[in-house]
Scaffold this motif. Sequence first.
Motif, PDB file in Angstrom:
ATOM      1  N   VAL A   1      70.378  60.850  31.133  1.00  0.00           N
ATOM      2  CA  VAL A   1      69.513  60.162  32.093  1.00  0.00           C
ATOM      3  C   VAL A   1      68.514  61.119  32.735  1.00  0.00           C
ATOM      4  CG1 VAL A   1      71.230  58.411  32.644  1.00  0.00           C
ATOM      5  CG2 VAL A   1      71.184  60.522  33.961  1.00  0.00           C
TER       6      VAL A   1
ATOM      7  N   THR B   1      69.201  56.471  28.682  1.00  0.00           N
ATOM      8  CA  THR B   1      68.436  55.661  29.638  1.00  0.00           C
ATOM      9  C   THR B   1      67.354  56.553  30.224  1.00  0.00           C
ATOM     10  OG1 THR B   1      70.037  56.193  31.375  1.00  0.00           O
ATOM     11  CG2 THR B   1      70.346  54.117  30.203  1.00  0.00           C
ATOM     12  N   SER B   2      66.457  57.001  29.382  1.00  0.00           N
ATOM     13  CA  SER B   2      65.527  58.064  29.769  1.00  0.00           C
ATOM     14  C   SER B   2      64.156  57.513  30.127  1.00  0.00           C
ATOM     15  CB  SER B   2      65.401  59.061  28.632  1.00  0.00           C
ATOM     16  OG  SER B   2      64.953  58.370  27.477  1.00  0.00           O
ATOM     17  N   ASP B   3      63.388  58.357  30.789  1.00  0.00           N
ATOM     18  CA  ASP B   3      62.035  58.026  31.207  1.00  0.00           C
ATOM     19  C   ASP B   3      61.027  58.968  30.563  1.00  0.00           C
ATOM     20  OD1 ASP B   3      61.326  55.893  32.640  1.00  0.00           O
ATOM     21  OD2 ASP B   3      61.349  56.851  34.594  1.00  0.00           O
TER      22      ASP B   3
ATOM     23  N   HIS C   1      65.498  52.297  27.374  1.00  0.00           N
ATOM     24  CA  HIS C   1      64.651  53.339  27.939  1.00  0.00           C
ATOM     25  C   HIS C   1      63.196  52.915  27.898  1.00  0.00           C
ATOM     26  CE1 HIS C   1      63.687  54.027  23.759  1.00  0.00           C
ATOM     27  NE2 HIS C   1      64.979  53.930  23.536  1.00  0.00           N
TER      28      HIS C   1
END
Length: 467
Positions: free
Chosen positions: A7, A32-34, A56
Motif C-alpha cells: 500500500v 492497493t497502490s497509488d 488500484h
Amino acid sequence: FEENEAVVYGCDINVNSSVTGNALLVERNVFTSDCDNVLVENPAGIINIRNNTFSHRSAAMDSTGAAVMFGNIINMQNGGSQIRSDDTAPSKPQALCNDFGSGAFQSLGYNISSDSSCALNQPTDLPGVDPQLGSNAEGLPVPGPSSPAIDAGAVEAQLLANDPLPSLPCGYRDISGTARPQDGNGDGVFECDMGAMEVAGSGQIENGHSGAFFNPLRDGEGTYVEILNDTTAIVYTFTYRPDGSGPAWFIGVGEVQDNGIVIDNVLRPVGTSFGNGFDQDDIEFTPNGGMSMVFPDCAATAPGGNVAYSGDAELGYEGLITRAARLSHITGCGAETPHPNAGLSGSWFDPARNGEGIIVEWLPNGNVLVVFFTYDQNDNQMWLIGIGQASGKSVTMDALYPSTFSRWGADYDTADVTISNWGSFTLNWSDCDQLAFDYSSTVAGFGSASRAYSRLSRLSGTQCPDF
C-alpha cells in the motif's frame, strides 16, 4: 513474492535481468497502490501471477516475456484513469495489462478483470467484469456480497506451469488467516474465491468438532481433531506415503478462526524405530507444508467439511483438497450428553518417548477409540487403531494396522488398503492425568510392553471424572 500487502509508494516489482528465462512468482498478494508506475514487470522472462488482488489506480502488469495468470482479481479504480499520487491531475488512462504487441499474456483460468486488456480467454475467466470489491475490517479489498469472484475459482488441486506436482489452487488460507477454500455462496461446494482474499461461509468451530473425520471416497485414511479452547486445536492426519511404501502421519497445532482451523506448520516426525529401538533424539520433526479445515456446521455429515493440504513437493507430497465427514464425537453437537468419562479423552504420551503416543476418544456410548502413532522397525512412520467397550476406567481392544497401502494424493485408491490384526491394547487410568498403556502384538518383531503415559492435551467442553 508472496503474501504481501503493498500500500506504500514504491510499489513496483521489476525483475530486470539479462538472464533468459528468469522467472518471477507473484502469489497471494494484495496491491492497493497509488503509483504512477506499472506494478509488475519482468522484461527478460516469465511472471507467474497467481491468486493476487490488484485494486488500484495504476496499470497492473506489462511484459515482453510470458505473463502467466491464474486466479487473480485485476481491478482498475476510477473507471480506468490513472491518478497520480499527488492527486493533482489524472494522467493518461492506461490498460490494466500491456504486452507491447508481443502476445505475452497467457491465462490458465479463473481470473476476473475490470477491462479486457489481459488476454483472459479461458472459459473460467471473466474479462471486462466488475469484481465488486468491498473492504474487510483490516481495510483490505475483498469480494462484496454480490461479487462474481465469490466461489468462481478452482475446486481441485492444479498442475500449473513449472510446478513439479499438483498444488492448491488458492492456498490453504488467505493472507488474513481465513481458511480456504470456503463455500461462500452456500451451495455445498467448496470453491476458491478469485484473488488473494476469501469470503467466509457459514459455521463456527465449537467443542463438538473434537472427533474423527474422513472422506468416504478415501476410506482407510482420516483426520483427528482436538479442540483445546476457543482459539487452538490439535489436528492429526493418518495416511500413506507418496510412493505407496507404507503409512504416514502428520501433526499440527492450529488456530481456530470462525468456521475454520488453520495450521501453518504441519509436522511429519521421522527417524526412529519401534519399541526398544526408539530414541527421541533421533526424531526429525520434518515440515510438511500447511493445512486447513472448514466446517459449515458441527454435524459434518457426508460429504462434510473441507480439508486442504499444501504438502511438500520436494518430499513428494502434492497439494490435496479432500472432505471431512464425521466418524466420531466426544462432546457431541448441541444437547447431546457426553459420557461421564469423556474428560479422559485427549492425547497421551511418555515424556521420555516424545514423538510417539496415543489419541483417546471416549465416545458417548462407552466405546473408547484409540490411535497409536509410532514407527516400525525400519525408522518409518506407522499407525495403529483400535476400539473397545470400556469397563469402569479400563478398556481392552483389538489393535489393527494397515498391512497394504495406497498413496498420498490424487492417486489414492481405497482398494489398495488392507487393515489387519496387529494385537491388542489395554488402557488403565489411575487418575485424570495418568494412564498405563499396554500393548501386545501378534506381528513378528513388535512384541509387548507397558508404558506410563501422561496427559498431553485436554479437550474443551470435557471435565475429569471422579476417581
